[in-house]
Motif scaffolding. Structure first.
Motif, mmCIF file in Angstrom:
data_model
loop_
_atom_site.group_PDB
_atom_site.id
_atom_site.type_symbol
_atom_site.label_atom_id
_atom_site.label_comp_id
_atom_site.label_asym_id
_atom_site.label_seq_id
_atom_site.Cartn_x
_atom_site.Cartn_y
_atom_site.Cartn_z
ATOM 1 N N CYS A 216 -9.452 -4.788 2.672
ATOM 2 C CA CYS A 216 -9.833 -4.483 1.289
ATOM 3 C C CYS A 216 -10.909 -5.430 0.782
ATOM 4 O O CYS A 216 -11.568 -5.135 -0.208
ATOM 5 N N CYS B 141 -1.958 -9.079 -1.079
ATOM 6 C CA CYS B 141 -0.645 -8.553 -0.692
ATOM 7 C C CYS B 141 -0.487 -8.382 0.816
ATOM 8 O O CYS B 141 0.621 -8.305 1.318
ATOM 9 N N CYS C 215 -3.252 -4.279 3.779
ATOM 10 C CA CYS C 215 -4.387 -3.634 4.441
ATOM 11 C C CYS C 215 -4.805 -4.369 5.714
ATOM 12 O O CYS C 215 -5.897 -4.164 6.218
ATOM 13 N N CYS D 95 -2.933 -4.129 -3.526
ATOM 14 C CA CYS D 95 -3.606 -4.945 -4.535
ATOM 15 C C CYS D 95 -5.127 -4.768 -4.490
ATOM 16 O O CYS D 95 -5.799 -4.837 -5.490
ATOM 17 N N GLU D 96 -5.660 -4.564 -3.301
ATOM 18 C CA GLU D 96 -7.110 -4.483 -3.080
ATOM 19 C C GLU D 96 -7.850 -5.694 -3.620
ATOM 20 O O GLU D 96 -8.993 -5.626 -4.033
HETATM 21 FE FE1 FES Z 1 -3.682 -6.224 -0.712
HETATM 22 FE FE2 FES Z 1 -5.788 -5.862 0.909
HETATM 23 S S1 FES Z 1 -4.717 -4.396 -0.242
HETATM 24 S S2 FES Z 1 -4.611 -7.638 0.669
#
Ligand code: FES
Ligand code: HEM
Length: 751
Positions: free
Chosen positions: A738, A705, A708, A700-701
């Motif tokens: 992220c 989610c 990362c 999701c960055e």
């Molecule tokens: Fe989803 Fe960081 S990529 S929380």
């Protein structure tokens, strides 16, 4: 010692045929065992293998290349004749010598440097394919996969063109039997080849010293030596030349041969990557996980310790079975399944992990992507010659078929009809597979209203194939226009023909839920990644309290189904504004009626969280998903409960875009990798890690989610995600790379 441990033979049938499958019993029953056959302790579960890789001091790599079969006196004499003096290089060097050396030598492996090698790898691959493209039948190993990685390695090292043929000849002869059991007479022949290789490597090195201005890892090493002669010594440079070739050659050749075998045996997957080259980087990663070329690696235990609860004395030798770890269901959902869109394939341990992790991993990934791209473009009709028997050199660690015979009809080569095909190239992904590579297309089978403002969407694979396995608590990431949204799976995990998600139309929707409600139609396609599970159910608890708020019921339902199926005690508290807005109520009433308490504010029976959780109950775990308000209240109400009793999942992010004017730069020390990386004010931790060749997944960055997440060892984190609870934030044990940053000037991470 169990009978199976006593019978374990890494040179024998079952391990040689499929090391991961042959160790399934161990993963399930005895994950750390002593093998009298080889005198090693064998470690087979993912977490244990990774923990061993993590600690280079307690688990020394010094025996990584040690001969399993002792060298005969005659072979030793032969080597002496050539002044053979192979020193420790990187892979088997202990601290404190190793890390300073690795640090100064790693620049040529960073993504920005590797880009320059892509044209060379393409050119070489193309040349080899040109030679056989019109023949109709070939052994891919002999005609391409063995030699191209060797030649790439020579180029990467910077070996002058005029010396390449000789180096290639010696090193092919050299295929050292470090991991096998050569007969005594073979040992001398091997020693001859090794001796010659050593001498020639020395001559080439001398030549490079005359003019070290060239490209390549060796000239780079010579230049570094001038600045830091104590760190990069003479004997090291000589050894590095040979060791570098061996490290880069067989590993990549074998990995590529494994990949072609696996993909051609799974014909429909081969056809998918022929049709869509953006899937190739994910396919490479999954091949490395499922059938990697390093089946096991070795470490020496330097102090009494325990691994997976088993006491291991100092001086013990470990065979850490990466092939087995890579197929551990505890880490990879349905680990035996071959799924090129698996979201966490790159967690595999085929490249090792931590301070010694393979430096050449991204060069190897690049080569494998180019091999696959070239052959899927030019020979998509390639097939395995039927009924061939695949043979493997008996050894503990390196694994790849000796031959992979393939055939095709040259008259049907697409380039004969369309020569323009040869001009087309798909860009290589350096590092982690791209998002596109792990995305799958699903069709919308049904959209069913299940409450006011809530629809259930049923999804399936358009070609009818089963979808990947999932466990309760899993979510999928779905692309909706520009956005990627997370939805928990709420159907039946045993029915892989469909996935079910429930979507609430949010008045504040940024487009995701509105799109599902207003635009999405039965028959449409969606792009999905996962499933991924950051909200795992601990099945060992005695009793469960589930608290769902609104649409947060989706993961809770799958959990409750599971807990009921395994006969555990549980209760569900489902909170909402009004029963008409509460999804899946009929199903809950039917399947969990006596365990279900419905709390609706309209009916005036709100859940009294403080009362519900007033008294901590030993063995009880609380799982909750819902709006922030609910989760914060739970966090407060469980402050006096054992630390790990509450598990929550959020479903919205409140992350704003990174504003460099309001951020500060900081340092991130990577304890396992022995590196310090600077995170600039306009950069995320994730970006900075990737630029330094560190693999971290992300989806999701935007802090939602959990993919990362990285463990934190020191320094205070400025948490900006919604994955961690308040307690978890306060514990400061992990960071979502992220989005979250350092409060101060530095962080130390377990990476
Ligand atoms: Fe989803 Fe960081 S990529 S929380
Ligand atoms: C180390 C696997 C390709 C260079 C390693 C290790 C493994 C490995 C298992 C030890 C990791 C550890 O102890 O944690 C592989 C596989 C490859 C591959 C499976 C191909 C698919 C390459 C290539 C190069 C390379 C192409 C060079 C161009 C190295 C080096 C090290 C290493 C220099 C030592 C790093 C250190 O100890 O600091 N590799 N490798 N490898 N590999 Fe690779």
């Amino acid at each position: 010692m169990s009978a199976r441990a006593a019978a374990f033979d890494p040179f024998g049938g079952a391990y040689q045929v499929d090391p991961a499958a042959s160790l399934r019993w161990s993963r399930d029953e005895e994950p750390v065992f002593y093998s009298p056959e080889i005198g090693y302790w064998v470690v087979t579960r993912y977490e244990d293998v990774k923990a061993v890789f993590r600690d280079n001091i307690l688990f020394s790599p010094s025996i990584a290349l040690e001969k399993i079969t002792p060298v005969s006196d005659e072979a030793t004499a032969t080597l002496a004749k050539y002044d053979y003096a192979m020193a420790r290089t990187l892979v088997n060097e202990d601290e404190p010598a190793h890390m300073p050396r690795r640090r100064v030598l790693m620049d040529p492996f960073t993504p920005k440097e590797l880009v320059h090698h892509e044209p060379m790898v393409r050119r070489l691959t193309r040349e080899y394919v040109d030679r056989f493209v019109d023949t109709g039948r070939v052994d891919l190993v002999d005609e391409m996969l063995w030699e191209v990685p060797l030649t790439v390695a020579l180029h990467f090292l910077g070996v002058p063109e005029e010396d390449m043929d000789t180096m290639r000849e010696y090193s092919i002869a050299h295929t050292v039997n470090t991991w096998g059991r050569p007969a005594p007479e073979e040992q001398v022949a091997v020693a001859e080849a090794v001796g010659k290789f050593w001498q020639y490597a020395g001559q080439v090195l001398e030549k490079m010293r005359q003019d070290p201005s060239g490209h390549g890892w060796m000239p780079y090493g010579i230049r570094v030596q001038k600045e830091q002669p104590d760190v990069v010594t003479d004997s090291y440079l000589h050894s590095m030349m040979m060791a570098g070739i061996v490290a880069a050659h067989e590993t990549t050749a074998n990995a590529s041969a494994n990949a072609f075998r696996l993909l051609l045996e799974n014909r429909s997957v081969w056809e998918e990557i022929c049709a869509d080259p953006s899937l190739i980087s994910g396919a490479v990663e999954e091949c490395l996980r499922h059938s990697g070329s390093v089946a096991a690696w070795r470490r020496l235990v330097t102090a009494d310790t325990t691994i997976g609860g088993v006491d291991i004395p100092a001086g013990s030798k470990l065979l850490i079975a990466t092939s087995s770890a890579n197929r551990d269901d505890r880490h990879f959902e349905g680990a035996d399944d071959f799924d090129i869109r698996r979201e966490n394939s790159s967690d595999h341990l085929t490249f090792g992990f931590g301070g010694h992790q393979c430096l050449g991993k991204n060069l190897a990934r690049m080569e494998m992507q180019i091999f696959l791209e070239e052959l899927t473009t030019r020979l998509p009709h390639l097939e395995l010659v039927p009924d061939q028997e695949f043979t493997y050199l008996p050894n503990t660690s390196f694994r790849g078929p000796d031959h992979v015979w393939v055939q095709w009809d040259p008259a049907a080569n697409p380039e004969r009809r369309n020569p323009a095909l040869l001009g087309r190239r798909h860009p290589v992904t350096i590092g982690e597979p791209s998002k596109a590579a792990v995305s799958r297309t699903v069709g919308v089978d049904a959209i069913t209203p299940v409450a006011d403002g809530v629809v259930r969407v049923t999804l399936s694979d358009p070609s009818g194939r089963p979808l990947p396995r999932w466990t309760p608590g899993s979510h999928v990431d779905i692309d909706l226009g520009e956005l990627s949204r997370q939805y928990s799976l709420c159907g039946d995990p045993n029915d892989l023909s469909v996935y079910e998600i429930a979507v609430l139309e949010e008045p504040e929707s940024r487009g995701g839920s509105r799109y599902v409600h207003r635009t999405l139609q039965v028959g449409d396609s969606l792009t999905l990644r996962g499933p991924r599970n950051h909200f795992r159910l601990d099945t060992d608890a005695d009793r469960y309290v589930f608290v769902a708020g609104g649409i947060g019921i989706t993961p809770i339902l799958a959990m409750a189904d599971h807990v009921k199926a395994i006969g555990k005690d549980y209760e569900i508290h489902y909170c909402g504004r009004d029963v008409t807005t509460m999804a899946l109520l009929d199903r809950l009433r039917a399947d969990h009626g006596d365990r279900l308490a419905v709390h609706s504010s309209a009916a005036g029976n709100r859940l009294d969280i403080a009362a519900l959780l007033a008294d901590p109950v030993a063995g009880t775990q609380i799982y909750s998903c819902g709006p922030d308000r609910l989760l914060t209240a739970l966090d407060e109400a469980t402050a006096h409960w054992p630390e790990d009793a509450l598990h929550v999942e959020h479903f919205t992010s409140n992350l704003t875009t990174l504003d460099p004017a309001n951020e500060h730069a900081f340092e991130v020390e990577l304890r396992d990798s022995g590196l310090t990386v600077t995170v600039a004010a306009d950069q995320t931790v994730l970006d900075a890690l990737r630029a330094s060749n560190i693999d971290v997944q992300s989806d999701c960055e935007e802090g939602l989610c959990g993919s990362c997440e990285v463990p934190v060892l020191d320094g205070e984190v400025d948490h900006r995600d919604v994955v961690l609870t308040k307690t978890e934030r306060a514990q400061n044990k992990s960071i979502m790379t992220c989005c979250s940053r350092a409060c101060g000037s530095a962080l130390t991470l377990a990476l």
